[in-house]
Each structure stands twice: as structure tokens, then as C-alpha cells.
Scaffold this active site. Structure first.
Site, short mmCIF file in Angstrom:
data_model
loop_
_atom_site.label_atom_id
_atom_site.label_comp_id
_atom_site.label_asym_id
_atom_site.label_seq_id
_atom_site.Cartn_x
_atom_site.Cartn_y
_atom_site.Cartn_z
N TYR A 268 -1.17 34.63 38.27
CA TYR A 268 -0.56 33.43 38.86
C TYR A 268 -1.26 33.03 40.15
CZ TYR A 268 2.77 34.44 35.24
OH TYR A 268 3.32 34.68 34.01
N ARG B 30 10.69 35.45 32.16
CA ARG B 30 11.75 35.02 31.23
C ARG B 30 12.62 33.96 31.88
NH1 ARG B 30 12.84 41.01 28.63
NH2 ARG B 30 10.73 41.24 27.80
N LYS C 198 -1.11 44.70 29.05
CA LYS C 198 -0.06 44.01 29.79
C LYS C 198 1.15 44.90 29.94
CE LYS C 198 2.97 40.14 29.33
NZ LYS C 198 3.63 39.34 28.38
N GLU D 200 -3.48 50.54 18.86
CA GLU D 200 -3.13 49.11 18.76
C GLU D 200 -4.37 48.24 18.98
OE1 GLU D 200 -0.70 47.22 18.01
OE2 GLU D 200 1.15 48.38 18.09
N SER E 281 4.48 38.46 35.83
CA SER E 281 5.37 37.81 36.79
C SER E 281 6.00 38.80 37.77
CB SER E 281 6.45 37.06 36.02
OG SER E 281 7.13 37.93 35.13
N LYS F 265 0.77 45.74 24.59
CA LYS F 265 1.80 45.08 25.38
C LYS F 265 3.03 45.97 25.42
CE LYS F 265 4.57 40.93 25.75
NZ LYS F 265 4.73 39.54 25.36
N LYS G 70 13.24 44.49 23.75
CA LYS G 70 12.09 44.29 22.85
C LYS G 70 11.42 45.61 22.47
CE LYS G 70 11.27 39.53 24.47
NZ LYS G 70 10.27 38.50 24.81
C1 PBG Z 1 6.27 36.21 25.52
C2 PBG Z 1 5.53 36.59 26.75
C3 PBG Z 1 6.05 37.30 27.83
C4 PBG Z 1 5.06 37.27 28.81
C5 PBG Z 1 3.96 36.59 28.31
N1 PBG Z 1 4.26 36.18 27.02
C6 PBG Z 1 7.38 37.89 28.05
C7 PBG Z 1 7.92 38.89 27.12
O1 PBG Z 1 7.22 39.48 26.31
O2 PBG Z 1 9.13 39.10 27.20
C8 PBG Z 1 5.21 37.87 30.18
C9 PBG Z 1 4.35 37.31 31.26
C10 PBG Z 1 4.81 37.62 32.64
O3 PBG Z 1 5.78 38.38 32.87
O4 PBG Z 1 4.17 37.09 33.56
N2 PBG Z 1 5.94 36.83 24.37
#
Ligand code: PBG
Length: 337
Positions: free
Chosen positions: A324, A215, A259, A244, A285, A205, A228
Site C-alpha cells: 500500500y 476485509r 502472503k 503449493e 493490510s 497464502k 478460511k
Molecule cells: C481475497 C484477498 C484477501 C487479501 C487479498 N485478496 C483477503 C482474504 O483472503 O481474506 C488480503 C490483502 C490484505 O490484507 O492486504 N481473497
């Protein structure tokens, strides 16, 4: 001049009609590949739009249950639940995460009750419940950047995972990127008798700018202090993603995720080739928002672009895609697009 390396080669022969193209098609997206992420809010019979994700709504549990029922009828195998947490439930210790009566736990019970044939997945991460917006517990330090505490966070994530498994989640998806969380969650699940719960780890990730709209959707944008980057991966790295993934598999993950999705298909391909395990990707997203924004401007064909993007995941070797578009794509695929 020959048209191709040998005489009479005409690659266009196999493209000349739909049936020929179908006959030699190497990959196909099917409804079986889709995981549908949905956003939940408190209340009854209500939805709320999400500005940065046109077409996606936050739903109360009853509305979501009806939608999930429809998704199941179309054959979608799995939904992923994300809560919009009221600001007054966000704390620094994130204890709402393991409240058995929290929004996602109630939703998991309602959905498994009404639609037992669909898989329910839940994120394991503290960000929806954290007053400081991070996926882990935060130690604030005077004059220095805050520190995200690893081992203390893993303890909290284990409590969250057990509450979710107890509520009936079929798949737990640690999305926090703390070290060692998959093994700790697996041990706890075994000890508590939840031996059939799947762990789908967000293994690779990245610290991506494509999560912005999400968010907003979960109400975390205002809360997040800093970024992050001390736990999510550097977008420039590839080998690190493989380490990982290997680590999470050795700790007991059944499936792994890359991701974001489209900008990281090289990682999906390498993961599939190296580990020959179930690989999923999250079309996040921001990827959804890009297609939607262009489509709203009339700059591209929404349905064609969405389906093409899903085909790209299959081509890269992914088994499942969180998208989505899942419910709509299920309808499109049934119509035969
Ligand atoms: C939270 C999480 C996130 C997403 C899925 N789980 C956001 C982040 O890590 O800040 C993102 C999913 C998306 O953007 O559609 N841990």
C-alpha cells in the site's frame, strides 16, 4: 584481544560514510519492484477513507485512473484492483464476479485505456461477491460447519478469470487457494486466446489474522461466516508452502506470491532458493496498519519504517512486493531517501 577473527578487521570501515555504504549495499528497493493495490467504489469523483488503513482510500474509477496515471509517471510497473462491492450485488452464486460490467472490469478497461503503459492485475477469488464472504462457493449444512466447495468454485473462478482477461487485465492473481485453479484458469485462457495473460498465483497464502483491515476495505468483514482455515494455509507450516508453490508452477503460474509478507520472509527465501522463479510477497493490510498505528502514536518514523520493511523483502529474495506504500515509496525513492 583482536577485534575480529583476524587482526585489523574493522567491519565499520565500510559503514563510515554514505558512499561506502552504497558501494557495498547488497540489495536495493527500486520502483520497479512495486505493485500498488488500490480499492475501488462506485460513483464519480469521490473517495472514502478506510478506518483501519489510515492514508488509504477507496476511489471511484475516475479518481483511481488519475492516481494510476501519477503512479505510472513515477515508474510503478503495476497496480492491483480490488472492488468494494455493494451488499445488494453479493449473492451465494457470486455471479457478479463474472459480470463483464462489474466494477473491477470497468476499472480495468478505463485504466488500460488511459494509462496503457501500466500493468493491471486483478484478484481471482469470489469473496468480494459472496454473500457468505468466502473465496469459494459455500454449501451450508444443517448442524454442521459450512463446506467450501472446491471443484464448483474452480468453475466459477474460471468464468471470473475470463471476464477479467476480456476486460484487459494483464495479470490474473488467483487468491482463493482452491486446489487446481491455476491449471483450470491457464487452460481456459489458452483456449480463449489470452496467451499473454500472466498468472501470478497467491501460491502460499496463509490463514492469517493480518487481513482484517482489507476485509473492511472491500466490505467483506460483515459477510464472512466462519474462517478460511479449510483452504488457506496453517501459519505453522513451511514445507506445505513449497508444495503449493511447486504445484502452481507446474499448473502454469508465471509468478508466485507469498502472503502475508514480513512475518513470512522465511517462506520467500526458501521459495526463491528452491524454484528460482519470480517470487513476490504481499505486505498486507495488517502489516500496513501496524506501521501506521505506531507512526500515528509517534512510536516510529513512518517513512523510514516503511522503506526498511520494503528492503527486507528484497533481502529475502523477493522480486516484487505488493504494498500500500507503492505510490509514496515511488516518490520517496525518487527524492532519494
Ligand atoms: C481475497 C484477498 C484477501 C487479501 C487479498 N485478496 C483477503 C482474504 O483472503 O481474506 C488480503 C490483502 C490484505 O490484507 O492486504 N481473497
Amino acid at each position: 584481544m583482536p577485534l575480529a577473527p583476524f587482526p585489523h578487521a574493522r567491519p565499520r570501515r565500510l559503514r563510515a560514510e554514505d558512499w561506502r555504504r552504497r558501494l557495498v549495499r547488497e540489495t536495493n528497493v527500486t520502483v520497479d519492484d512495486l505493485i500498488w493495490p488500490i480499492f475501488l467504489i462506485e460513483g464519480v469523483d469521490r473517495t472514502e477513507p478506510i478506518a483501519a488503513m489510515p492514508g488509504v482510500e477507496r476511489m471511484t474509477i475516475d479518481v483511481a485512473t488519475a492516481k494510476v496515471e501519477m503512479a505510472a509517471r513515477y515508474g510503478v510497473p503495476c497496480v492491483a484492483l480490488f472492488p468494494y462491492t455493494e451488499p445488494n450485488k453479493k449473492t451465494r452464486d457470486c455471479s457478479e464476479a463474472w459480470n463483464p460490467e462489474n466494477l473491477v472490469c470497468r476499472a480495468a478497461r478505463a485504466i488500460k485505456d488511459a494509462v496503457p503503459e501500466i500493468g493491471v492485475m486483478q484478484d481471482v477469488a469470489l469473496d468480494p461477491y459472496n454473500a457468505l464472504g468466502h473465496d469459494g462457493l459455500v454449501e451450508e449444512r444443517a448442524g454442521k460447519p459450512a463446506r467450501i466447495l472446491n471443484d464448483e468454485s474452480v468453475e466459477a473462478l474460471v468464468k471470473q478469470a475470463l471476464a477479467q482477461a476480456e476486460a484487459g487485465a494483464d495479470i490474473l492473481a488467483p487468491s482463493d487457494m482452491m486446489d487446481g485453479r491455476v491449471g483450470a484458469i491457464r487452460d481456459a485462457l489458452e483456449a480463449d486466446g489470452h496467451t499473454d495473460v500472466i498468472i501470478l498465483s497467491y501460491a502460499a497464502k496463509y490463514a492469517s489474522s493480518f487481513y482484517g483491515p482489507f476485509r473492511e476495505a472491500v466490505g467483506a468483514s460483515g459477510a464472512l461466516k466462519g474462517d478460511k482455515k479449510t483452504y488457506q494455509m496453517d501459519p505453522s507450516n513451511t514445507d506445505e508452502a513449497l508444495r503449493e508453490i511447486e504445484g502452481d508452477l507446474l499448473e502454469g503460474a508465471d509468478m508466485v506470491m507469498v502472503k502475508p509478507g514480513l512475518p513470512y520472509l522465511d517462506i520467500c527465501r526458501r521459495a526463491k532458493e528452491q524454484f528460482a522463479c519470480p517470487v513476490s510477497a504481499y505486505q498486507v493490510s495488517g502489516e500496513y496498519a501496524m506501521i501506521e498505528a505506531a507512526a500515528q502514536n509517534g512510536w516510529l518514523d513512518r517513512r523510514a519504517a516503511a522503506l526498511e520493511s520494503l528492503a527486507a523483502f528484497k533481502r529475502a529474495g523477493c522480486d516484487a512486493v505488493l504494498t500500500y506504500y507503492a505510490l509514496e515509496a515511488a516518490v520517496w525513492l525518487r527524492e532519494g531517501s
